[in-house]
Enzyme design. Structure first.
Site, PDB file in Angstrom:
ATOM      1  N   GLU A 113       0.840  -1.206   0.000  1.00  0.00           N
ATOM      2  CA  GLU A 113       0.000   0.000   0.000  1.00  0.00           C
ATOM      3  C   GLU A 113       0.869   1.248   0.000  1.00  0.00           C
ATOM      4  O   GLU A 113       2.049   1.175   0.321  1.00  0.00           O
ATOM      5  CB  GLU A 113      -0.865   0.040   1.276  1.00  0.00           C
ATOM      6  N   LYS A 115       2.044   4.740   1.679  1.00  0.00           N
ATOM      7  CA  LYS A 115       2.077   5.288   3.035  1.00  0.00           C
ATOM      8  C   LYS A 115       1.705   6.764   2.921  1.00  0.00           C
ATOM      9  O   LYS A 115       2.515   7.608   2.524  1.00  0.00           O
ATOM     10  CB  LYS A 115       3.464   5.115   3.659  1.00  0.00           C
ATOM     11  N   ASP A 117       0.862  10.497   3.755  1.00  0.00           N
ATOM     12  CA  ASP A 117       1.469  11.406   4.725  1.00  0.00           C
ATOM     13  C   ASP A 117       0.390  12.349   5.245  1.00  0.00           C
ATOM     14  O   ASP A 117       0.192  13.443   4.744  1.00  0.00           O
ATOM     15  CB  ASP A 117       2.597  12.189   4.037  1.00  0.00           C
ATOM     16  N   TYR A 224      -7.647   2.191   5.146  1.00  0.00           N
ATOM     17  CA  TYR A 224      -6.735   1.082   4.880  1.00  0.00           C
ATOM     18  C   TYR A 224      -6.759  -0.046   5.896  1.00  0.00           C
ATOM     19  O   TYR A 224      -5.858  -0.866   5.933  1.00  0.00           O
ATOM     20  CB  TYR A 224      -5.307   1.598   4.706  1.00  0.00           C
ATOM     21  N   LYS A 291       2.143  -5.345   4.171  1.00  0.00           N
ATOM     22  CA  LYS A 291       1.457  -6.065   5.251  1.00  0.00           C
ATOM     23  C   LYS A 291       1.259  -7.520   4.846  1.00  0.00           C
ATOM     24  O   LYS A 291       0.997  -7.800   3.673  1.00  0.00           O
ATOM     25  CB  LYS A 291       0.071  -5.439   5.495  1.00  0.00           C
ATOM     26  N   LYS A 315      10.370   3.656   3.687  1.00  0.00           N
ATOM     27  CA  LYS A 315      10.230   5.106   3.486  1.00  0.00           C
ATOM     28  C   LYS A 315      11.134   5.571   2.358  1.00  0.00           C
ATOM     29  O   LYS A 315      12.277   5.132   2.250  1.00  0.00           O
ATOM     30  CB  LYS A 315      10.604   5.835   4.777  1.00  0.00           C
ATOM     31  N   CYS A 409      13.762  48.612   4.479  1.00  0.00           N
ATOM     32  CA  CYS A 409      13.073  48.085   3.308  1.00  0.00           C
ATOM     33  C   CYS A 409      14.000  48.150   2.088  1.00  0.00           C
ATOM     34  O   CYS A 409      14.569  49.204   1.799  1.00  0.00           O
ATOM     35  CB  CYS A 409      11.802  48.891   3.038  1.00  0.00           C
ATOM     36  N   CYS A 412      12.441  50.897  -0.395  1.00  0.00           N
ATOM     37  CA  CYS A 412      12.216  52.319  -0.115  1.00  0.00           C
ATOM     38  C   CYS A 412      13.017  52.805   1.101  1.00  0.00           C
ATOM     39  O   CYS A 412      12.876  53.954   1.524  1.00  0.00           O
ATOM     40  CB  CYS A 412      10.731  52.611   0.080  1.00  0.00           C
ATOM     41  N   CYS A 427       7.210  46.528   6.005  1.00  0.00           N
ATOM     42  CA  CYS A 427       7.616  47.881   5.668  1.00  0.00           C
ATOM     43  C   CYS A 427       6.401  48.770   5.919  1.00  0.00           C
ATOM     44  O   CYS A 427       5.356  48.590   5.296  1.00  0.00           O
ATOM     45  CB  CYS A 427       8.021  47.971   4.200  1.00  0.00           C
ATOM     46  N   CYS A 433       6.026  53.025  -0.748  1.00  0.00           N
ATOM     47  CA  CYS A 433       6.912  51.916  -1.106  1.00  0.00           C
ATOM     48  C   CYS A 433       6.443  51.295  -2.428  1.00  0.00           C
ATOM     49  O   CYS A 433       5.315  50.799  -2.516  1.00  0.00           O
ATOM     50  CB  CYS A 433       6.884  50.906   0.043  1.00  0.00           C
TER      51      CYS A 433
HETATM   52  S1  IVH Z   1      -1.267   0.586   8.853  1.00  0.00           S
HETATM   53  C1  IVH Z   1      -0.439  -1.323  12.855  1.00  0.00           C
HETATM   54  N1  IVH Z   1      -1.253   1.552   6.427  1.00  0.00           N
HETATM   55  O1  IVH Z   1       1.605   5.423   9.230  1.00  0.00           O
HETATM   56  C2  IVH Z   1      -0.326  -0.621  11.572  1.00  0.00           C
HETATM   57  N2  IVH Z   1      -0.570   2.976   8.188  1.00  0.00           N
HETATM   58  O2  IVH Z   1       3.640   4.525  11.413  1.00  0.00           O
HETATM   59  C3  IVH Z   1      -1.249   0.474  11.482  1.00  0.00           C
HETATM   60  N3  IVH Z   1       0.006   5.251   7.491  1.00  0.00           N
HETATM   61  O3  IVH Z   1      -0.131   5.970  12.203  1.00  0.00           O
HETATM   62  C4  IVH Z   1      -1.026   1.378  10.374  1.00  0.00           C
HETATM   63  N4  IVH Z   1      -0.406   4.966   5.343  1.00  0.00           N
HETATM   64  O4  IVH Z   1      -0.977   7.121  10.151  1.00  0.00           O
HETATM   65  C5  IVH Z   1      -1.003   1.807   7.717  1.00  0.00           C
HETATM   66  N5  IVH Z   1      -1.331   2.273   4.205  1.00  0.00           N
HETATM   67  C6  IVH Z   1      -1.084   2.525   5.503  1.00  0.00           C
HETATM   68  C7  IVH Z   1      -0.649   3.804   5.961  1.00  0.00           C
HETATM   69  C8  IVH Z   1      -0.389   3.973   7.322  1.00  0.00           C
HETATM   70  C9  IVH Z   1      -0.023   5.828   6.281  1.00  0.00           C
HETATM   71  C10 IVH Z   1       0.421   5.935   8.749  1.00  0.00           C
HETATM   72  C11 IVH Z   1      -0.588   5.814   9.847  1.00  0.00           C
HETATM   73  C12 IVH Z   1       0.152   5.279  11.034  1.00  0.00           C
HETATM   74  C13 IVH Z   1       1.569   5.429  10.636  1.00  0.00           C
HETATM   75  C14 IVH Z   1       2.330   4.236  11.178  1.00  0.00           C
END
Ligand code: IVH
Length: 670
Positions: A113, A115, A117, A224, A291, A315, A409, A412, A427, A433
């Protein structure tokens, strides 16, 4: 209307509105026009107003927000909200997969999946109805941010299909990049400090007290994970896909937002694909998550103290380049705010050549401890302008001077000011200005303000340099020859410009007010003030208390308005613009009569000669004001058939005079 009929209607309308919401926000398609959708929503809102006892707390009308939360309640998580173990190394992903194979017997499948942000959220549903939404907090307990989460259109308030009786679904709330950049652009126009990045802004937005502001921000959410005693499948992947059939916005397999594989090669392919392609996503990700799919195998693998052994996050290294600081220059905006800019030796980064990076303000320069000719690290996130994230101290020149914020400034030479609690230097020479002068005129002619065709920022600069204009009123005093003889102008373009100026005289008052460029008075606020005060003289003579009584006007805005008009030059500009025929009052429709002048009126029930909208219109046309709820200040209650009993009782208690439909008609026909 009878209550039982109203109930059926409300239910049918709720279902319809929810259906079209889902299509638009989850499936990104539409079946009806915006107008028709608004009509449905309005009809539902009116019915709910009329029968408050039938209005559901999960009605789709809750999407626009309005509820205020003073303090978010702390709630214990039913399932702890853990974090993920992280790595930046592909080797460690291989090690992880080997460990998994050893511990969990049988065939293995992995779910890959993105991740996201953003901010983690856990949402509980009971019997298919949204129950509450809790932030991660410390993992054991979080805050109940339900009212704000309900405004996120892609999160269903009622489910469809075959869902478990009680379950929790988790996901990530994030700020789509286009919405984030739009928000910052608006803030820049208003002279407000910019938000640093989408994630923190999403987090801040989720904790706002006023849910109607949250509703305008455009947050989104991907879900998710499903948690509960009865899950819909034996594994994670199928569960998430099932959640889609209940109405959730889940990561789309077709776009490779989620993918199931049985091999380490499959995992690596997913990682590499997104490392290369993530810049094209309309939201930010900081990696991918792998996962183990099967719930049984997840159980076999178990948890460490902080995170599950069945999942790992890879990451991405944020693309970072180093470059040399050539100079720090300072930009002065229309509001006088001074922004330091780092000028760098050009370097390629994320598909573009970077030459400049924002330094935001003095605090940022100090935090970096920036010195002349430093080698700096530059990163590009979701923001349009890249940022400097650090300094390579090993490359610092001996005796290099620390970068000191300028005191005067750059345009001016006026000594700069920094107000307590504010990040920016200003300013104060707003009338003398140059970039402030031209900036104000450029704002005045911009699309959302006077929208003057045939006139752009370059022409404004030219006109200013020639000494022909220094404020918006001067534009209307321009002579044809002055414009025609400008470089790259000519007769045709000059004619266009004068036509544009002429046409701008029919721009409505609220936009003229916005065009004046009063600090903190944006488009929406200008509209509210124009509507409340009706004309410019009323605004100029308003006291501070009058101003903050206007919807959306707070202390900061009220002070700014008073300051603006306490300046004689600003008042003179208004007088001159008035003489040129710009509109400085709300165009009111002509009234039928003024029998209801100054009266606050509540309408309730169903009528035979009017629809509710027509009735409200009739009230306005006779000088009255529609208010939605009864109070001691209400002058009349116009009571139709089947008025709600609660309203009736309240009206009696407050001794508010009631009018029947016929009495109302007699009154206005006089
Ligand atoms: S699973 C036990 N899936 O990452 C696992 N987390 O460091 C539960 N996050 O707090 C999280 N994308 O905010 C999972 N596809 C994804 C995610 C995800 C972002 C964030 C989530 C979590 C943090 C974990």
């Amino acid at each position: 209307m009878e209550k039982s009929i109203a109930k059926e209607k409300i239910e049918a309308l709720s279902e319809k509105v929810a259906y079209h919401n889902h299509l638009y926000y989850v499936e990104s398609r539409t079946e009806i026009s915006d107008f028709d959708f608004d009509q449905l929503l309005k009809e539902l809102q009116e019915l709910e107003e009329q029968f408050p006892e039938l209005a559901d707390e999960n009605s789709p009308t809750k999407r626009v927000g309005g509820d205020i939360t003073k303090k978010f309640q702390t709630v214990k998580h039913e399932y702890p909200m853990l974090s993920l173990s992280n790595t930046y190394s592909q080797e460690e992903i291989i090690d992880w997969e080997n460990r998994v194979k050893k511990t969990a017997p049988g065939e293995l499948k992995y779910v890959c999946e993105l991740k996201y942000d953003g901010v983690a959220i856990g949402i509980r549903y009971e019997n298919g109805v949204f129950n509450r939404a809790i932030t991660r907090g410390d993992g054991k307990q979080g805050e109940d941010v339900s009212t704000n989460v309900k405004t996120i259109r892609s999160i269903p308030l009622r489910l469809k299909g075959n869902y478990p009786e009680v379950f929790e679904i988790r996901g990530e709330i994030f700020f789509p990049l286009d919405k984030f950049n739009e928000l910052n652009q608006q803030r820049e126009e208003l002279g407000e400090d910019l938000f640093a990045n989408p994630r923190n802004t999403a987090s801040g937005t989720l904790k706002m007290q006023d849910s109607s502001v949250v509703a305008t921000r455009g947050l989104d959410c991907f879900l998710y994970g499903v948690y509960g005693d009865e899950l819909p499948a034996d594994g994670h992947y199928e569960s998430v896909l099932k959640a889609k059939s209940w109405g959730f916005k889940i990561p789309t397999p077709e776009r490779r937002f989620i993918e199931r594989t049985d091999s380490i090669e499959g995992i690596m392919d997913f990682i590499n694909y997104w490392d290369e392609n993530r810049a094209d996503l309309p939201f930010e990700i900081d990696g991918v998550v792998i996962k183990v799919d099967d719930y049984g195998q997840q159980q076999d693998l178990g948890f460490t103290a902080k995170s599950p052994r069945w999942a790992i996050a890879y990451k991405f290294k944020t693309e970072q380049v180093s470059s040399k600081l050539e100079a720090v220059t300072y930009q002065v905006g229309r509001t006088g705010a001074v922004t330091p800019v780092a000028n760098l030796t050009p370097v390629p980064l994320g598909g573009t050549i970077v030459k400049r990076a924002s330094l935001h303000n003095q605090d940022q320069i100090n935090k970096l401890d920036l010195h002349e000719e430093d080698t700096v690290y530059v990163e590009k996130g979701g923001e349009i302008i890249p940022k400097i994230v650090g300094v390579d101290l090993t490359e610092r020149k001996k005796n290099a001077q620390k970068i000191e914020f300028i005191e005067k400034c750059p345009e001016c030479d006026t000594p700069l000011k920094r107000f307590e609690g504010e990040a920016h230097h200003y300013c104060p020479n707003d009338m003398g200005c140059p970039p402030q002068i031209t900036g104000r005129m450029i704002h005045f002619i911009s699309r959302k303000a006077m929208d003057i065709d045939g006139l752009g920022s370059e022409t404004i600069d030219q006109l200013f340099r020639e000494g022909f204009v220094k404020n918006s009123a001067d534009l209307y005093d321009l002579k044809f020859e002055q414009v025609e003889n400008l470089e790259r102008m000519g007769k045709k373009s000059a004619e266009n410009l004068f036509n544009g100026l002429k046409e701008s005289k029919s721009v409505p008052f609220e936009r003229v007010l916005f065009a004046l460029g009063i600090r903190y008075v944006g488009e929406t606020v200008a509209k509210k003030i124009a509507k409340a005060k009706k004309n410019i003289d009323a605004i100029i003579s308003s006291s501070y208390d009058d101003l903050i009584a206007v919807d959306e006007v707070g202390e900061k805005i009220a002070i700014s308005i008073q300051e603006h008009f306490s300046n004689e030059e600003n008042r003179e500009i208004v007088e001159r613009l008035k003489k040129h025929g710009l509109s400085f009052e709300i165009e009111e429709e002509e009234l039928d009569s003024s029998v209801l002048e100054g009266k606050s009126i509540v309408v309730s029930g169903v009528f035979s000669h009017f629809s509710r909208t027509e009735l409200k219109k009739a009230i306005e046309k006779n000088g009255g004001k529609n208010v939605s709820s009864l109070s001691s200040k209400t002058d009349y209650l116009i009571a139709g058939e089947n008025m709600g009993p609660a309203k009736l009782e309240k009206a009696k208690k407050l001794e508010i005079p009631m009018l029947s439909e016929d009495e109302f008609i007699k009154l206005i026909e006089g």
